[in-house]
Every structure is written in structure tokens, then in C-alpha cells.
Design an enzyme around this catalytic site. Structure first.
Site, mmCIF file in Angstrom:
data_model
loop_
_atom_site.group_PDB
_atom_site.id
_atom_site.type_symbol
_atom_site.label_atom_id
_atom_site.label_comp_id
_atom_site.label_asym_id
_atom_site.label_seq_id
_atom_site.Cartn_x
_atom_site.Cartn_y
_atom_site.Cartn_z
ATOM 1 N N SER A 15 -25.577 -22.016 65.831
ATOM 2 C CA SER A 15 -24.340 -22.765 66.134
ATOM 3 C C SER A 15 -23.118 -22.167 65.466
ATOM 4 O O SER A 15 -21.994 -22.395 65.890
ATOM 5 C CB SER A 15 -24.499 -24.228 65.712
ATOM 6 N N ARG A 16 -23.326 -21.426 64.378
ATOM 7 C CA ARG A 16 -22.178 -20.845 63.650
ATOM 8 C C ARG A 16 -22.664 -19.676 62.811
ATOM 9 O O ARG A 16 -23.860 -19.355 62.799
ATOM 10 C CB ARG A 16 -21.504 -21.908 62.775
ATOM 11 N N ASP A 57 -34.534 -29.360 64.623
ATOM 12 C CA ASP A 57 -34.679 -29.123 63.185
ATOM 13 C C ASP A 57 -35.913 -28.236 62.998
ATOM 14 O O ASP A 57 -37.043 -28.661 63.255
ATOM 15 C CB ASP A 57 -34.859 -30.474 62.483
ATOM 16 N N SER A 136 -32.657 -12.384 52.635
ATOM 17 C CA SER A 136 -31.431 -12.141 51.864
ATOM 18 C C SER A 136 -31.756 -11.120 50.788
ATOM 19 O O SER A 136 -32.897 -11.070 50.291
ATOM 20 C CB SER A 136 -30.960 -13.435 51.203
ATOM 21 N N TYR A 149 -33.676 -21.093 46.823
ATOM 22 C CA TYR A 149 -33.274 -20.201 47.926
ATOM 23 C C TYR A 149 -33.948 -18.830 47.805
ATOM 24 O O TYR A 149 -34.476 -18.286 48.784
ATOM 25 C CB TYR A 149 -31.750 -20.060 47.890
ATOM 26 N N ILE A 182 -22.067 -12.046 53.260
ATOM 27 C CA ILE A 182 -21.459 -12.090 54.595
ATOM 28 C C ILE A 182 -20.514 -13.289 54.647
ATOM 29 O O ILE A 182 -20.883 -14.391 54.208
ATOM 30 C CB ILE A 182 -22.559 -12.242 55.687
HETATM 31 P P1 NAP Z 1 -24.330 -21.051 58.039
HETATM 32 O O1 NAP Z 1 -22.993 -20.575 58.478
HETATM 33 O O2 NAP Z 1 -24.402 -22.126 57.017
HETATM 34 O O3 NAP Z 1 -25.167 -21.476 59.356
HETATM 35 C C1 NAP Z 1 -26.481 -21.971 59.199
HETATM 36 C C2 NAP Z 1 -27.080 -22.260 60.546
HETATM 37 O O4 NAP Z 1 -28.430 -22.761 60.339
HETATM 38 C C3 NAP Z 1 -26.352 -23.339 61.327
HETATM 39 O O5 NAP Z 1 -26.432 -23.018 62.697
HETATM 40 C C4 NAP Z 1 -27.173 -24.592 61.050
HETATM 41 O O6 NAP Z 1 -27.099 -25.583 62.055
HETATM 42 C C5 NAP Z 1 -28.561 -23.994 61.021
HETATM 43 N N1 NAP Z 1 -29.526 -24.840 60.341
HETATM 44 C C6 NAP Z 1 -29.498 -25.285 59.065
HETATM 45 N N2 NAP Z 1 -30.580 -26.048 58.826
HETATM 46 C C7 NAP Z 1 -31.294 -26.085 59.973
HETATM 47 C C8 NAP Z 1 -32.509 -26.713 60.369
HETATM 48 N N3 NAP Z 1 -33.234 -27.459 59.527
HETATM 49 N N4 NAP Z 1 -32.933 -26.551 61.650
HETATM 50 C C9 NAP Z 1 -32.213 -25.795 62.503
HETATM 51 N N5 NAP Z 1 -31.082 -25.167 62.193
HETATM 52 C C10 NAP Z 1 -30.626 -25.323 60.938
HETATM 53 O O7 NAP Z 1 -25.199 -19.856 57.438
HETATM 54 P P2 NAP Z 1 -25.065 -18.260 57.588
HETATM 55 O O8 NAP Z 1 -24.275 -17.764 56.448
HETATM 56 O O9 NAP Z 1 -24.700 -17.909 58.971
HETATM 57 O O10 NAP Z 1 -26.580 -17.841 57.294
HETATM 58 C C11 NAP Z 1 -27.519 -17.575 58.331
HETATM 59 C C12 NAP Z 1 -28.778 -17.004 57.704
HETATM 60 O O11 NAP Z 1 -28.436 -15.827 56.964
HETATM 61 C C13 NAP Z 1 -29.455 -17.952 56.705
HETATM 62 O O12 NAP Z 1 -30.849 -17.820 56.802
HETATM 63 C C14 NAP Z 1 -28.971 -17.425 55.375
HETATM 64 O O13 NAP Z 1 -29.867 -17.757 54.329
HETATM 65 C C15 NAP Z 1 -28.920 -15.943 55.643
HETATM 66 N N6 NAP Z 1 -28.048 -15.200 54.734
HETATM 67 C C16 NAP Z 1 -26.699 -15.427 54.724
HETATM 68 C C17 NAP Z 1 -25.901 -14.677 53.848
HETATM 69 C C18 NAP Z 1 -24.413 -14.845 53.796
HETATM 70 O O14 NAP Z 1 -23.791 -14.166 52.966
HETATM 71 N N7 NAP Z 1 -23.810 -15.676 54.595
HETATM 72 C C19 NAP Z 1 -26.488 -13.755 52.974
HETATM 73 C C20 NAP Z 1 -27.850 -13.580 53.024
HETATM 74 C C21 NAP Z 1 -28.623 -14.293 53.904
HETATM 75 P P3 NAP Z 1 -26.001 -26.768 61.979
HETATM 76 O O15 NAP Z 1 -24.665 -26.106 62.257
HETATM 77 O O16 NAP Z 1 -26.374 -27.720 63.027
HETATM 78 O O17 NAP Z 1 -26.074 -27.330 60.602
#
Ligand code: NAP
Length: 242
Positions: A15-16, A57, A136, A149, A182
Site C-alpha cells: 500500500s505504501r 493481515d 534488512s 525487528y 530507505i
Molecule cells: P512502510 O512504509 O511502513 O510500509 C509497510 C507496509 O506493510 C504497508 O503496506 C503496511 O500496510 C504493510 N503491513 C504492515 N503490517 C502488515 C500486516 N500484518 N499484514 C499485511 N501488511 C502489513 O514500510 P517500508 O519502509 O516500505 O518497509 C517495507 C519492508 O522493507 C519491511 O519489511 C521493512 O522491514 C523493510 N525494510 C525497510 C527499510 C527502510 O529503510 N524503510 C530498511 C530495511 C528493511 P498498511 O499500510 O495497511 O499498514
């Protein structure tokens, strides 16, 4: 860019943030894209791109099975699964509640188990599949204040290797992408001081984008990487060099 015309891709947490970038990139490359989310989605935006969306979920195995059954009813098969859904609930170990530990493990790790299990059956019988798990770099190097985490993300790497070994003979590639820092909502909530501390560790001296992650995911989901499995690709501006 590889051509994904005719391929069906499921992106959890699309979604985002990173998941949205991945979904958009697959869509541009011709794939049928399905995103899942937990809370809310801008349905109009995704409809305009012809990307299907399902509220699901990932930590709930029943919801996951129902969602995959619905996707298979419409698209007949799933070629690519991107396990991206993830959350943080940070805190030092001594202050971390059991609820925060469980929530992160349930979403980030059990969610991956639920989704992978539900999708893999069809891939096995068709002898074709690509699974890309988002971990990550902290799952490799650790991070104070993120024991839950980091444990989940280290678990993702182990899960990826085991499932890669189980499915290799079925022509199913299972790999992981480890993002560094990111710019998304997940990192947007961090203080400027924490962000600056991260920046100091990045050899390239810049944060990454969802697009940087999407490109790595596309490579691992394409036939360009057909002899690669069980690997973790760090996309982090050079923080982790293995
Ligand atoms: P984000 O912007 O917070 O987006 C998280 C996404 O996961 C949203 O679409 C959310 O849906 C969904 N989500 C959360 N809980 C869920 C559940 N129980 N069931 C289904 N969907 C669920 O996060 P992001 O930064 O894009 O991160 C995406 C992935 O990359 C994650 O696994 C994160 O750990 C990993 N990551 C991110 C970074 C970074 O720097 N951003 C670094 C390393 C790894 P809703 O919108 O409906 O809540």
C-alpha cells in the site's frame, strides 16, 4: 528492464513505501500485480494503475489462505511472491514489552511463513516460481533498540536459505533483499539525530529510495537471475560489504 508480461505477482504490504514502489515497477513491466495491506489503502490510486488490492493481515494464516485462493481464482497462477510486509516496534530490550516482541515476530516472520506456504503449493506443481523476501541489513549486523525487528529479519535470512534448499529442485528461486536506510514512512518517524547517525555509516552518503529496492527485486524475480538462490542482496549504499 525485464519484461514481466503475463506474469502474476503478489506483493505483501504494497500500500505504501517499498512495497508500493515494487508494485508500480512490476506494473510498468507488464505484470498482473496484486498488493496486500493491513489497515488502509488509496484504492483509487491503485485502481488507476490496474493493480488489484486485498486487505489481508499476513500474520493471520486464515486470511492469507483466503486471499491466495481469491487471487488464484482470478489469475489461475502466481509466478512471483514478494514478501515485503513489515513493522517496527523499537525499544531497548529492558523496556521492550512482550506485546511488541510478539507483534513484530508475528508480522515480519510468521507472515512470511504464512504467505510462502500458501503460494508455494501452486509453484511446486508448475515447477516455476520466484520468491523475494525483504529482510534488512540490521538482520546481518544487528542494531541496538531493535532486538525484535533484528531477530525477525535475521530469521527471514535463515528462512530464505532453508526454503531455497527445499524448493531448488522444483525450479523455484528464493532470495532476499536487505535494504539499508530507505526513505519511507517507516524511517520517516526517526529523529534527525538518528537519521544523521545512519548517514554517517553510509559510504555513498545518501539514503536509498523504494525504486532502488524495486530494481533489485525485479532482478531476483526475473529469469536473469535463474542460477541464483538462497542469497541475500544488500541494497544499502555500501554499509554491509560481505
Ligand atoms: P512502510 O512504509 O511502513 O510500509 C509497510 C507496509 O506493510 C504497508 O503496506 C503496511 O500496510 C504493510 N503491513 C504492515 N503490517 C502488515 C500486516 N500484518 N499484514 C499485511 N501488511 C502489513 O514500510 P517500508 O519502509 O516500505 O518497509 C517495507 C519492508 O522493507 C519491511 O519489511 C521493512 O522491514 C523493510 N525494510 C525497510 C527499510 C527502510 O529503510 N524503510 C530498511 C530495511 C528493511 P498498511 O499500510 O495497511 O499498514
Amino acid at each position: 528492464m525485464a519484461d514481466f508480461t503475463g506474469k502474476t505477482v503478489v506483493v505483501t504490504g504494497g500500500s505504501r513505501g517499498i512495497g508500493k514502489s515494487v508494485a508500480e515497477t512490476f506494473c510498468e513491466a507488464g505484470a498482473n500485480v496484486i498488493v496486500t495491506f493491513k489497515n488502509s489503502i488509496d484504492g483509487e490510486y491503485f485502481d488507476s494503475k490496474n493493480i488489484r488490492h486485498y486487505k489481508c493481515d499476513v500474520s493471520d494464516s486464515k486470511q492469507v489462505q483466503e486471499t491466495i485462493d481469491a487471487v488464484l481464482k482470478e489469475f489461475k497462477q502466481i509466478d512471483i511472491l514478494v514478501n515485503n510486509a513489515g513493522i517496527t516496534k523499537d525499544g531497548l530490550l529492558m523496556r521492550m514489552s512482550e506485546e511488541d516482541w510478539d507483534a513484530v515476530i508475528q508480522t515480519n516472520l510468521k507472515g512470511m511463513f504464512n504467505m510462502t506456504k500458501a503460494v508455494t503449493r501452486g509453484m511446486m506443481s508448475r515447477k516455476y516460481g520466484k520468491i523475494v523476501n525483504i529482510t534488512s541489513i540490521v538482520g546481518i549486523i544487528g542494531n541496538p533498540g531493535q532486538a525484535n525487528y533484528v531477530a525477525s529479519k535475521a530469521g527471514v535470512i535463515g528462512f530464505t536459505k532453508s526454503v531455497a534448499r527445499e524448493l531448488a529442485s522444483r525450479n523455484i528461486n528464493v532470495n532476499a533483499v536487505a535494504p539499508g536506510f530507505i526513505e519511507t514512512e517507516m524511517t520517516g518517524k526517526l529523529s534527525d539525530e538518528v537519521k544523521q547517525n545512519y548517514m554517517n555509516t553510509i559510504p555513498m552518503k545518501k539514503f536509498g529510495s523504494g525504486d532502488d529496492i524495486a530494481k533489485a527485486v525485479m532482478f531476483l524475480a526475473s529469469d536473469e537471475s535463474s542460477y541464483i538462490t538462497g542469497q541475500t542482496l544488500c541494497v544499502d549504499g555500501g554499509i554491509v560489504m560481505q
